[in-house]
Each structure stands twice: as structure tokens, then as C-alpha cells.
Design an enzyme around this catalytic site. Structure first.
Site, PDB file in Angstrom:
ATOM      1  N   SER A 263      -2.985  22.190  58.980  1.00 19.49           N
ATOM      2  CA  SER A 263      -3.367  21.521  60.233  1.00 19.49           C
ATOM      3  C   SER A 263      -4.328  22.363  61.052  1.00 19.49           C
ATOM      4  O   SER A 263      -4.816  21.925  62.075  1.00 19.49           O
ATOM      5  CB  SER A 263      -2.105  21.270  61.052  1.00 19.49           C
ATOM      6  OG  SER A 263      -1.471  22.518  61.305  1.00 19.49           O
ATOM      7  N   CYS A 264      -4.633  23.578  60.581  1.00 15.76           N
ATOM      8  CA  CYS A 264      -5.447  24.460  61.421  1.00 15.76           C
ATOM      9  C   CYS A 264      -6.828  24.762  60.854  1.00 15.76           C
ATOM     10  O   CYS A 264      -7.838  24.390  61.449  1.00 15.76           O
ATOM     11  CB  CYS A 264      -4.695  25.755  61.696  1.00 15.76           C
ATOM     12  SG  CYS A 264      -3.195  25.461  62.630  1.00 15.76           S
ATOM     13  N   PHE A 265      -6.888  25.422  59.700  1.00 12.82           N
ATOM     14  CA  PHE A 265      -8.198  25.838  59.171  1.00 12.82           C
ATOM     15  C   PHE A 265      -9.180  24.654  59.099  1.00 12.82           C
ATOM     16  O   PHE A 265     -10.286  24.733  59.637  1.00 12.82           O
ATOM     17  CB  PHE A 265      -8.055  26.485  57.800  1.00 12.82           C
ATOM     18  CG  PHE A 265      -7.463  27.878  57.809  1.00 12.82           C
ATOM     19  CD1 PHE A 265      -7.178  28.523  56.618  1.00 12.82           C
ATOM     20  CD2 PHE A 265      -7.157  28.535  58.996  1.00 12.82           C
ATOM     21  CE1 PHE A 265      -6.623  29.802  56.597  1.00 12.82           C
ATOM     22  CE2 PHE A 265      -6.611  29.821  58.988  1.00 12.82           C
ATOM     23  CZ  PHE A 265      -6.346  30.449  57.796  1.00 12.82           C
ATOM     24  N   LYS A 267      -9.338  21.712  60.598  1.00 16.38           N
ATOM     25  CA  LYS A 267      -9.694  21.203  61.930  1.00 16.38           C
ATOM     26  C   LYS A 267     -10.527  22.213  62.717  1.00 16.38           C
ATOM     27  O   LYS A 267     -11.535  21.871  63.333  1.00 16.38           O
ATOM     28  CB  LYS A 267      -8.408  20.884  62.701  1.00 16.38           C
ATOM     29  CG  LYS A 267      -8.589  20.549  64.159  1.00 16.38           C
ATOM     30  CD  LYS A 267      -7.276  20.154  64.794  1.00 16.38           C
ATOM     31  CE  LYS A 267      -6.385  21.306  65.139  1.00 16.38           C
ATOM     32  NZ  LYS A 267      -6.711  21.957  66.421  1.00 16.38           N
ATOM     33  N   ASP A 268     -10.118  23.482  62.665  1.00 15.81           N
ATOM     34  CA  ASP A 268     -10.814  24.495  63.456  1.00 15.81           C
ATOM     35  C   ASP A 268     -12.227  24.746  62.947  1.00 15.81           C
ATOM     36  O   ASP A 268     -13.162  24.902  63.731  1.00 15.81           O
ATOM     37  CB  ASP A 268     -10.003  25.801  63.464  1.00 15.81           C
ATOM     38  CG  ASP A 268      -8.671  25.630  64.192  1.00 15.81           C
ATOM     39  OD1 ASP A 268      -7.815  26.539  64.083  1.00 15.81           O
ATOM     40  OD2 ASP A 268      -8.476  24.579  64.844  1.00 15.81           O
TER      41      ASP A 268
END
Ligand code: UDX
Length: 422
Positions: A263-265, A267-268
Site C-alpha cells: 500500500s506504500c511503495f 502509491k508513494d
């Protein structure tokens, strides 16, 4: 200290639970009645190691509610931890955090006394000062600094070991608008005895993005090296061990395979790229990091075709759907492009994951989901997409195994074994 947490996703719930474990009183605010009910019963609404235990042991210190008024009145520090998902153009969707800032501002307006407001959501540099601060000032009718404090305190926790990452961070980053805010946060975190970086709001935001972008780049780098190693019959893990001993490089996050998800890499990095472009800057390295990551899972299909040239009508088994082991999260899992391509090429797909099948069924309702990992082996070939421990114990006898996550145990029993970068 008396703390309120707005939003009980990974960051909010883990932070709230750990602050309570450290002896603080915590009020969690969320709109999801189910989550509120579970938290108040001491049950974690998300699958995360150790969280249930903390919530059930600290029921006297943790309350969940949908009531902003109650939360702000009964706390001195408010952490905003709501989601900042991607929009369809891959830029950042700030609607939830703007709404949260508005609601917090309204309650701060009614409250006598000074409130510290801390942004913990992942937001692009400049967001806290240029977007959140004006909203807070508008609805609180107070001035930042004098009327309320403002800080940005990014989280670096990893799913699966989030509680440990929160309680044993490599560093604590405190970006602040004013010294008083920074001092209070230092006091809050003092018992963790970890390095504290005190800086500006936008620097703190950039540290978060640069950290994730660098970690993802490290993985894409070793995958790019790995693709050449594969051609030369070199084991990329030996290369990673060799370069990783150089303190300037470090061995962490050099495990090659089918790439990064979660959910992070994704999207970021998407948000960074869209931001760079908006600022007329070229995100050369970050763009390549994403491009390599998009192509990496398809290398597995190419390897499979070395052994089964025609996969049309064949049954291909997938072991692992979660984006990594020890989580039920399949967001941006590398198994997604693999299954997509297999279906395009008209293969029959059967899959198993100990935790993430419910999430994956929403994306691919029509593939076969097995009740256990053994059933997946009844296929023309097996792909390993997530390195769950339980897959190490399987007997791969007589199987064609294409491994995207370095499960060398499979090599011992498989008829044919191929690693994507080894
Ligand atoms: C990440 C960051 O690590 C964390 O600091 C931040 O707060 C949130 O984002 P998380 O998304 O939970 O955490 O996953 P992480 O453990 O970082 O793994 C990300 C992806 O990279 C996974 O798909 C994993 O399989 C992959 N990975 C990780 C590799 O392919 N190789 C590695 O060496 C490490």
C-alpha cells in the site's frame, strides 16, 4: 499524555495501540462503526502481529469513537493518520486529510487551551504547511503557533512487523511549525530512546518520500542486476551479500525477485512522479524504478514458457497472493500482473494464500482458490509469488517450479526449478 488518533488504518491503529502500551491514554476516531466496535472490544480490525494483544491488554487506555468533539476535548495531542490514496491520475488524493483537518479545526475552535496537531499521514512536501495549516486556522479561528501547535511526524513501519517497527524505530522524524510542538513530541517519544531528527514540516515530509523511493530503487536495482545474473548463471543473492557488506550499500532490501508491492511503495512513487512532472522536473531514477518493477513479474511468465511453451489450456498453480508474507494485504501484489497475464494467455489458474485470498478474490473472482497449499501443486507448473514459510515444507516432487521469491527448499524436490534472478 492524552492522545487522539484520527483514522485507524495501519498507521493510526498501530500508533494508537503502541502509544497506549507506552502508558498514554488514547482515543481513536474513525467513521467505520465496525472498526470502532472491534477496537472497543480489544480486537484488531486488521491482521497484524501483536496488535490484538496490545489492544486487549490496554482496553482501559484505548477508546474508539466517531465523535471528534469527545476526542479533541479529552486529548492534548491529535495525530491525523487518515489515508492519502492515489487518484486516477496517480496524484495524491487529499480529500480525507482535508476533511479530517476541517473537523479537528472545528473542535479546536470550541476548546479552551492549546492543542498540538500532528500530521502522520504520508503527504507530499509542502502539504502540511500550505494545505493543512490554512484549513486548521480557518476552522479553529486560531493562529498556528499561538492558538495550536503543528507538526509532521512520518511513520516508517512495515506491514507484518509494524508494532516492532513502531517501538524500535531506526529514527524518529519530527518536523514542526514551532519549538513547543517539537518539544512535546520529543517528550512523548523519549522512552523509545531512539535518534530524533528535528526539522521543518516539509523536510519531514520529504524524508518519508525519499526513504520509500530509495528502498524501492534498491529493490529495482538488484532486480536489474539480477536479470543479467540470471543470464550468466550467477546467483544474485551471492552478489547482494557481497555488495551488502559495504557499509555504504547495506544488505537490507537487496532481495531480488519479482519486485515490490503493497500500500506504500506503489502509491508513494506514483505520487512522486506525478508531482515531479507537475513541477517540470524529470523523475528519471524513480520512473525507471517503477518501470523495472512493472516488468519484473512478467519475467516469471517468460521462464515458465521455457518449460511450457504453450500455456493456453494448461493449469498453473500460484503459491502466495499477499504482497509479502505475514500480511493479509494483496494491494499491488506482484501476483496481480502474473495472474492477469496467465488469464490473457488462457491458462487455468489455481491459487492459495494463507491470509490474502479474500482480498485477491475481489480482484480475480473467477480463478480457482484452493483450501490449502498442497492442492495448488496439482497443476502443470507452480509459480511461487510470496515467500510464506509454510510453502517451504511442501513436497514439490515431479513439479515444474518457477520461483519469484527465493524459496530454495522447492529446488530440493522439484523436477524442474527456476529462480527469476538466481
Ligand atoms: C514499506 C516500507 O518498508 C515502510 O518503511 C513504510 O512505512 C511503508 O512501506 P511495507 O509496504 O509494509 O513497508 O513493505 P516492505 O516490507 O517494505 O516490502 C515492500 C515490498 O518490497 C514487498 O512486496 C516485498 O516483497 C518487496 N521487497 C522487500 C523485495 O522484493 N525485496 C526486498 O529486499 C525487500
Amino acid at each position: 499524555m492524552n492522545i487522539s488518533i484520527i483514522g485507524t488504518g495501519y498507521v493510526g491503529l498501530v500508533s494508537g495501540a503502541c502509544f497506549a502500551k507506552l502508558g498514554n491514554n488514547v482515543i481513536c476516531v474513525d467513521i467505520d462503526e465496525n472498526k470502532i466496535e472491534k477496537i472497543n472490544k480489544g480486537i484488531s480490525p486488521i491482521y497484524e502481529e501483536g496488535l490484538d494483544e496490545i489492544l486487549s491488554r490496554n482496553k482501559d487506555k484505548i477508546k474508539a469513537t466517531a465523535d471528534y468533539k469527545f476526542a479533541i476535548e479529552n486529548s492534548d495531542i491529535t495525530f491525523i493518520c487518515v489515508g492519502t490514496p492515489s487518484k486516477s491520475d496517480l496524484s495524491l488524493d487529499l480529500s480525507y486529510i482535508k476533511k479530517a483537518a476541517e473537523e479537528v479545526g472545528k473542535q479546536v475552535q470550541k476548546k479552551h487551551g492549546w492543542q498540538l496537531i500532528v500530521v502522520k499521514s504520508t503527504v507530499l512536501p509542502g502539504t502540511t504547511k500550505d494545505i493543512i495549516l490554512p484549513i486548521l486556522e480557518k476552522y479553529s479561528r486560531k493562529k498556528a503557533g499561538a492558538g495550536f501547535g503543528l507538526a509532521m511526524n512520518p511513520e516508517f513501519l512495515k506491514e507484518g512487523i509494524a508494532v516492532k517497527d513502531f517501538l524500535e524505530p531506526d529514527r524518529i522524524v519530527i518536523g514542526s511549525y514551532d519549538k513547543k510542538s517539537s518539544n512535546i513530541l520529543k517528550e512523548l517519544y523519549k522512552n523509545l530512546s531512539r535518534p530524533i531528527i528535528e526539522t521543518t514540516l516539509s523536510t519531514a515530509e520529504m524524508i518519508k518520500y525519499a526513504s520509500n523511493a530509495f528502498l524501492a530503487t534498491k529493490i529495482s536495482f538488484i532486480n536489474e542486476i539480477g536479470n543479467m545474473c540470471k543470464k550468466l548463471g550467477i546467483d544474485t543473492y551471492e552478489v547482494a551479500d557481497g555488495i551488502g557488506l559495504d557499509k555504504r550499500i547495506g544488505r537490507a532490501f537487496l532481495d531480488s525477485g519479482i519486485g515490490w508491492g503493497g500500500s506504500c511503495f506503489p502509491k508513494d512513487l506514483d505520487a512522486l512522479i506525478s508531482w515531479y512532472k507537475k513541477e517540470n522536473e524529470k523523475p528519471e531514477i524513480i520512473q525507471s524504478t517503477v518501470t523495472i518493477n512493472e516488468q519484473q513479474p512478467l519475467r516469471l511468465i517468460k521462464l515458465l514458457k521455457k518449460h511450457i511453451p504453450q500455456i493456453n489450456g494448461k493449469t498453473i498453480g500460484i503459491l502466495g497472493l499477499a504482497f509479502k508474507p505475514n500480511t493479509d494485504d494483496a494491494r499491488e501484489s506482484r501476483a496481480i500482473p502474473i495472474v492477469k497475464q496467465l488469464l490473457i494467455e488462457k491458462a487455468n489458474v489455481k491459487a492459495y494464500d494463507p491470509k490474502a485470498m479474500n482480498h485477491f478474490k475481489k480482484l480475480f473472482p473467477d480463478i480457482i482458490y484452493c483450501n490449502n497449499s498442497k492442492d495448488v501443486l496439482d497443476a502443470d507448473a507452480v509459480i511461487i509469488a510470496t515467500a510464506w514459510d509454510e510453502f517451504k515444507k511442501l513436497d514439490y516432487k515431479g513439479k515444474i517450479v518457477i520461483d519469484g521469491r527465493r524459496l530454495l527448499e522447492a529446488k530440493k524436490t522439484a523436477k524442474t526449478y527456476e529462480g527469476v534472478c538466481w
